[in-house]
Design a protein around this motif. Sequence first.
Motif, PDB file in Angstrom:
ATOM      1  N   GLY A  10       0.798  -1.214   0.000  1.00 16.31           N
ATOM      2  CA  GLY A  10       0.000   0.000   0.000  1.00 16.31           C
ATOM      3  C   GLY A  10       0.826   1.256   0.000  1.00 16.31           C
ATOM      4  O   GLY A  10       0.289   2.344  -0.013  1.00 16.31           O
ATOM      5  N   GLN A 159       3.226   0.023   7.499  1.00 23.17           N
ATOM      6  CA  GLN A 159       2.099   0.527   6.723  1.00 23.17           C
ATOM      7  C   GLN A 159       0.861  -0.354   6.920  1.00 23.17           C
ATOM      8  O   GLN A 159      -0.247   0.139   7.135  1.00 23.17           O
ATOM      9  CB  GLN A 159       2.465   0.573   5.244  1.00 23.17           C
ATOM     10  CG  GLN A 159       1.285   0.797   4.293  1.00 23.17           C
ATOM     11  CD  GLN A 159       0.750   2.201   4.336  1.00 23.17           C
ATOM     12  OE1 GLN A 159       1.409   3.089   4.876  1.00 23.17           O
ATOM     13  NE2 GLN A 159      -0.413   2.410   3.761  1.00 23.17           N
ATOM     14  N   ALA A 163      -2.623   0.830   8.820  1.00 23.87           N
ATOM     15  CA  ALA A 163      -3.887   0.775   8.083  1.00 23.87           C
ATOM     16  C   ALA A 163      -4.917  -0.080   8.826  1.00 23.87           C
ATOM     17  O   ALA A 163      -6.116   0.236   8.843  1.00 23.87           O
ATOM     18  CB  ALA A 163      -3.648   0.223   6.680  1.00 23.87           C
ATOM     19  N   LYS A 164      -4.461  -1.164   9.462  1.00 21.32           N
ATOM     20  CA  LYS A 164      -5.360  -2.084  10.158  1.00 21.32           C
ATOM     21  C   LYS A 164      -5.860  -1.510  11.485  1.00 21.32           C
ATOM     22  O   LYS A 164      -6.938  -1.890  11.957  1.00 21.32           O
ATOM     23  CB  LYS A 164      -4.627  -3.408  10.392  1.00 21.32           C
ATOM     24  CG  LYS A 164      -5.479  -4.500  10.990  1.00 21.32           C
ATOM     25  CD  LYS A 164      -4.768  -5.856  10.924  1.00 21.32           C
ATOM     26  CE  LYS A 164      -3.489  -5.855  11.714  1.00 21.32           C
ATOM     27  NZ  LYS A 164      -2.840  -7.205  11.740  1.00 21.32           N
ATOM     28  N   ARG A 166      -6.351   1.877  12.359  1.00 20.12           N
ATOM     29  CA  ARG A 166      -6.657   3.305  12.266  1.00 20.12           C
ATOM     30  C   ARG A 166      -7.522   3.792  13.420  1.00 20.12           C
ATOM     31  O   ARG A 166      -7.308   4.877  13.945  1.00 20.12           O
ATOM     32  CB  ARG A 166      -7.367   3.598  10.934  1.00 20.12           C
ATOM     33  CG  ARG A 166      -6.452   3.694   9.741  1.00 20.12           C
ATOM     34  CD  ARG A 166      -5.606   4.947   9.791  1.00 20.12           C
ATOM     35  NE  ARG A 166      -4.606   4.990   8.739  1.00 20.12           N
ATOM     36  CZ  ARG A 166      -3.639   5.899   8.675  1.00 20.12           C
ATOM     37  NH1 ARG A 166      -3.538   6.823   9.610  1.00 20.12           N
ATOM     38  NH2 ARG A 166      -2.764   5.874   7.692  1.00 20.12           N
TER      39      ARG A 166
END
Length: 259
Positions: A10, A159, A163-164, A166
């Motif tokens: 990502g 990253q 993202a997981k 948030r």
Amino acid sequence: MDAKCVVKGGVKSTTESGSGRFPLTAWEVATASGVVLSFLIGLVGLYLTMPVSDYSFLKLPRSLEDLQILRDNLESYTSDYTVQVLVGYCLVYVFMQTFMIPGTVFMSLLAGALFGVFKGVALVVFTATAGASSCFFLSKLIGRPLVFSLWPDKLTFFQAQVAKRREGLLNYMLFLRVTPTLPNTFINVASPIVDVPYHIFFLATFIGIIPAAFVTVRAGIALGDLQSMGDLYDFQSLATLFLIGIVSVTPTLLGNKSK
């Protein structure tokens, strides 16, 4: 050959096909040089306000012996030139954090040796947070090519985790600060690259470094008793830091399970 875009986990980066290419542009080098020059000007100005003396002992400590010599010499200046010593300490610590120079643990020990536990912890937390913030914003400007060049695998992992998590990002960042899951240097430079908001980065840094700062500063008071850096973090200290880290990330884990 033209540059190619590479996407990993990502994160989008630009890599050059030629091997060994210096990762920074001329503008980025100029920006970093300007920051270095600003710190040097501040240190020179500070030096000019100090009394004429032999300052050959002034150097970044790289061992406990270096640190003890620095402590012995600075003790006589701390009471008479407190402001200058404090400003000099802060400039050096922030500079080291900004440019990822190893050895800030010695600076934390020095804070305890010179200023005691409470003042020392306050000083270390302030300078470490300021230095991490300086590194964050410098990396936001020019750090992307360096991060991709130095830590591609860690960046992909970081990253994905950010993202997981948030919705519970503050707890996760606190967990990273308290425990040695990822190096603090990497967290400082990679956070803006993976879009960690600064307010979360700041709070996690300010709060998360307090336990380790307390352990290190307290050890600095008994600097003469330290035989090696291995004596700094005993089993009890490490277990305490991990326990704090687990507590900080638990709300995030419970929240994910409830969904």
